[in-house]
Design a protein around this motif. Structure first.
Motif, mmCIF file in Angstrom:
data_model
loop_
_atom_site.group_PDB
_atom_site.id
_atom_site.type_symbol
_atom_site.label_atom_id
_atom_site.label_comp_id
_atom_site.label_asym_id
_atom_site.label_seq_id
_atom_site.Cartn_x
_atom_site.Cartn_y
_atom_site.Cartn_z
ATOM 1 N N PRO A 58 43.551 30.977 77.510
ATOM 2 C CA PRO A 58 43.920 29.531 77.115
ATOM 3 C C PRO A 58 42.903 28.938 76.097
ATOM 4 N N ASP A 59 41.664 29.376 76.437
ATOM 5 C CA ASP A 59 40.391 28.637 75.392
ATOM 6 C C ASP A 59 40.292 29.540 74.312
ATOM 7 N N LEU A 60 41.252 30.561 74.027
ATOM 8 C CA LEU A 60 40.956 31.269 72.649
ATOM 9 C C LEU A 60 39.707 32.000 72.488
ATOM 10 N N SER A 61 38.877 32.054 73.765
ATOM 11 C CA SER A 61 37.442 32.669 73.566
ATOM 12 C C SER A 61 37.565 34.291 73.278
ATOM 13 N N ASP A 62 38.749 34.886 73.588
ATOM 14 C CA ASP A 62 38.937 36.133 73.179
ATOM 15 C C ASP A 62 39.481 36.520 71.611
ATOM 16 N N CYS A 63 39.896 35.401 71.328
ATOM 17 C CA CYS A 63 40.523 35.628 69.744
ATOM 18 C C CYS A 63 39.640 35.253 68.798
ATOM 19 N N PRO A 64 39.343 36.519 67.822
ATOM 20 C CA PRO A 64 38.191 36.204 66.786
ATOM 21 C C PRO A 64 39.098 35.392 65.990
ATOM 22 N N PRO A 65 38.106 34.594 65.274
ATOM 23 C CA PRO A 65 38.656 33.573 64.065
ATOM 24 C C PRO A 65 39.447 34.477 62.989
ATOM 25 N N GLY B 64 50.012 33.359 80.486
ATOM 26 C CA GLY B 64 50.409 32.740 81.470
ATOM 27 C C GLY B 64 51.656 31.571 80.934
ATOM 28 N N GLU B 65 52.069 31.637 79.555
ATOM 29 C CA GLU B 65 52.809 31.072 78.854
ATOM 30 C C GLU B 65 54.138 31.724 78.955
ATOM 31 N N TYR B 66 55.276 31.122 79.128
ATOM 32 C CA TYR B 66 56.455 31.662 79.385
ATOM 33 C C TYR B 66 56.858 32.760 78.165
#
Ligand code: C5J
Length: 224
Positions: free
Chosen positions: A78-85, A110-112
């Motif tokens: 959810p905090d996008l910390s594992d999504c590279p810019p 966790g989202e539908y």
């Protein structure tokens, strides 16, 4: 367990079910239903839905064996910390990863919309792996898990053929797995990528692996 054979391209694929896993790649609402990640990129998601019926048959038949079943889900924390810019900012989608969409935040765990579709819901004993990348081996521990289970061969299904399926098959090939890709159980938003993506796997004597329709795989299981 007897060795089973599937009539495949470029030649027969043989596997021992006790050392083989069925891999279902990213059969998530975000890719195959309207309002998800796939559609935000401008794709017609209905093209991927053709995969669901044959894949359901393959999953049902595989569940009647002792084979390992692994489902993957592409997505991010959810905090996008594992999504590279570089991934977050790529292109000009109508909604970016993490933005609120009709099925929840796009491609967020966790989202539908991030979850697996009802038709292919995992059951007890099946593995569900969350992956931040396109390849199922990147940052997931999949290789270690498969090694612990003694897996040597993979029956590969899911979406999309030229992106997550291809990346995963290439990763698997480099790690020593023999991969059979079921041609009617993998799907692309682009018919030409489907055709060429499959051809690229079995070309050059099976440079990345084998390709066969699911009917051949289902027939091979009758030998059990
Ligand atoms: C894509 C995937 N196409 N599962 N992901 O972005 O193939």
């Amino acid at each position: 367990m007897p060795e089973l054979f599937v009539d495949a391209e470029p030649y027969a694929f043989n596997f021992d079910p006790d050392h083989t896993a069925l891999l279902l790649i990213d059969m998530q609402r975000d890719f195959v239903e309207p309002g998800g990640f796939g559609e935000t990129l401008g794709n017609d998601v209905s093209l991927l839905r053709q995969v669901i019926a044959p894949l359901r048959e393959v999953l049902t038949a595989t569940r009647a064996t002792t084979m390992t079943v692994v489902h993957t889900r592409e997505g991010h924390l959810p905090d996008l910390s594992d999504c590279p810019p570089a991934k977050l900012n790529r292109g000009a989608p109508s909604l970016r990863i993490g933005d609120p969409g009709p099925k929840g935040r796009i491609l967020i765990r966790g989202e539908y919309g991030h979850d697996l579709i009802d038709e292919l819901s995992p059951i007890d004993g099946e593995l569900v792996l969350d992956k931040p990348g396109k390849g199922a081996f990147y940052a997931t521990g999949l290789h270690e898990t498969l090694q612990d289970l003694g897996i040597r061969s993979l029956i590969v299904t899911g979406v999309t053929t030229e992106v997550c399926v291809h990346t995963t098959v290439r990763e698997a090939n480099d790690r020593g797995y023999e991969c059979l890709v079921l041609s009617d159980c993998v799907g692309s938003y682009f018919p030409e990528f489907q055709e060429h993506g499959l051809a690229m796997i079995s070309a050059q004597g099976g440079i990345f692996g084998w390709v066969a329709p699911s009917a051949g795989y289902l027939k091979s299981l009758e030998g059990l």
